[in-house]
Design a protein around this motif. Sequence first.
Motif, short mmCIF file in Angstrom:
data_model
loop_
_atom_site.label_atom_id
_atom_site.label_comp_id
_atom_site.label_asym_id
_atom_site.label_seq_id
_atom_site.Cartn_x
_atom_site.Cartn_y
_atom_site.Cartn_z
N CYS A 106 -1.28 19.58 -2.40
CA CYS A 106 -2.41 18.65 -2.32
C CYS A 106 -3.34 18.85 -3.52
O CYS A 106 -4.06 19.84 -3.60
CB CYS A 106 -3.18 18.88 -1.02
SG CYS A 106 -4.43 17.63 -0.72
N GLY A 107 -3.30 17.91 -4.44
CA GLY A 107 -4.15 17.95 -5.62
C GLY A 107 -5.25 16.91 -5.51
O GLY A 107 -5.59 16.45 -4.43
N ALA A 108 -5.78 16.52 -6.64
CA ALA A 108 -6.84 15.52 -6.68
C ALA A 108 -6.29 14.16 -6.24
O ALA A 108 -5.12 13.83 -6.47
CB ALA A 108 -7.39 15.42 -8.10
N ALA A 109 -7.16 13.38 -5.60
CA ALA A 109 -6.77 12.05 -5.15
C ALA A 109 -6.45 11.15 -6.34
O ALA A 109 -7.10 11.23 -7.38
CB ALA A 109 -7.90 11.43 -4.32
N VAL A 110 -5.45 10.31 -6.16
CA VAL A 110 -5.11 9.32 -7.18
C VAL A 110 -5.84 8.03 -6.86
O VAL A 110 -6.10 7.72 -5.69
CB VAL A 110 -3.58 9.08 -7.25
CG1 VAL A 110 -2.85 10.33 -7.69
CG2 VAL A 110 -3.05 8.58 -5.92
N GLU A 111 -6.18 7.29 -7.91
CA GLU A 111 -6.86 6.03 -7.69
C GLU A 111 -5.85 4.96 -7.31
O GLU A 111 -4.78 4.87 -7.88
CB GLU A 111 -7.67 5.63 -8.93
CG GLU A 111 -8.81 6.60 -9.15
CD GLU A 111 -9.91 6.06 -10.04
OE1 GLU A 111 -10.01 4.84 -10.24
OE2 GLU A 111 -10.69 6.90 -10.52
N GLY A 112 -6.20 4.18 -6.27
CA GLY A 112 -5.35 3.09 -5.81
C GLY A 112 -4.67 3.41 -4.50
O GLY A 112 -4.96 4.41 -3.84
N PRO A 113 -3.74 2.53 -4.11
CA PRO A 113 -3.03 2.70 -2.84
C PRO A 113 -2.07 3.89 -2.87
O PRO A 113 -1.63 4.31 -3.94
CB PRO A 113 -2.23 1.40 -2.68
CG PRO A 113 -2.55 0.54 -3.83
CD PRO A 113 -3.39 1.31 -4.79
N TRP A 114 -1.77 4.41 -1.69
CA TRP A 114 -0.85 5.54 -1.57
C TRP A 114 0.58 5.04 -1.78
O TRP A 114 1.01 4.08 -1.15
CB TRP A 114 -1.01 6.19 -0.21
CG TRP A 114 -0.16 7.39 -0.02
CD1 TRP A 114 0.83 7.55 0.91
CD2 TRP A 114 -0.24 8.62 -0.75
NE1 TRP A 114 1.37 8.81 0.79
CE2 TRP A 114 0.73 9.49 -0.22
CE3 TRP A 114 -1.01 9.07 -1.80
CZ2 TRP A 114 0.94 10.77 -0.70
CZ3 TRP A 114 -0.82 10.36 -2.29
CH2 TRP A 114 0.16 11.18 -1.73
N GLN A 115 1.28 5.75 -2.62
CA GLN A 115 2.68 5.41 -2.92
C GLN A 115 3.65 6.41 -2.30
O GLN A 115 4.85 6.28 -2.46
CB GLN A 115 2.90 5.36 -4.45
CG GLN A 115 2.00 4.38 -5.15
CD GLN A 115 2.24 2.93 -4.75
OE1 GLN A 115 3.38 2.51 -4.55
NE2 GLN A 115 1.17 2.19 -4.59
N GLY A 116 3.09 7.41 -1.60
CA GLY A 116 3.92 8.47 -1.02
C GLY A 116 4.72 7.99 0.17
O GLY A 116 4.58 6.87 0.66
N SER A 117 5.54 8.87 0.70
CA SER A 117 6.44 8.54 1.80
C SER A 117 5.72 8.33 3.13
O SER A 117 6.29 7.77 4.05
CB SER A 117 7.50 9.63 1.95
OG SER A 117 6.87 10.86 2.27
N ASN A 118 4.46 8.78 3.24
CA ASN A 118 3.72 8.64 4.51
C ASN A 118 2.80 7.43 4.53
O ASN A 118 1.94 7.32 5.37
CB ASN A 118 2.88 9.89 4.78
CG ASN A 118 3.75 11.10 5.05
OD1 ASN A 118 4.87 10.97 5.49
ND2 ASN A 118 3.23 12.27 4.76
N ALA A 119 2.95 6.49 3.59
CA ALA A 119 2.06 5.33 3.52
C ALA A 119 2.15 4.54 4.80
O ALA A 119 3.21 4.26 5.32
CB ALA A 119 2.44 4.45 2.33
#
Length: 120
Positions: A106-119
């Motif tokens: 878990c690092g810094a938040a990325v700007e924009g929508p989540w693209q990970g597998s748990n979206a």
Amino acid sequence: MSTETVVEKTWRMLLERHPEARRGDPEVIEAASAEPRLRRLFPFPSHGSLSFHRNTDFPWSNDLPRIAGEAGAYLVYGADHAELLGMVATPQEAAALVVAHLPSDCGAAVEGPWQGSNAL
């Protein structure tokens, strides 16, 4: 001239209780903001809890613990309220418990929508 990231601006507005910021428990927000790992995440107060996300826009990551206040105690839940991780007496203890349960990646938040597998 320095520009704020979405995460920095959101934390600042929450801490200042800016009229355009979402409302949440000021003590929980202050305690969470004092934790460097949480301060890098996107804070989202809603329905009596403070969620943390790895991104700044819907759909949210929804895979991190959250803090909820209830009857003089602070409850820390796992992702999506699936599991109660603990009940503590202070918002500082709650923030520390969230940090203790953050995934190692878990690092810094990325700007924009989540693209990970748990979206969601």
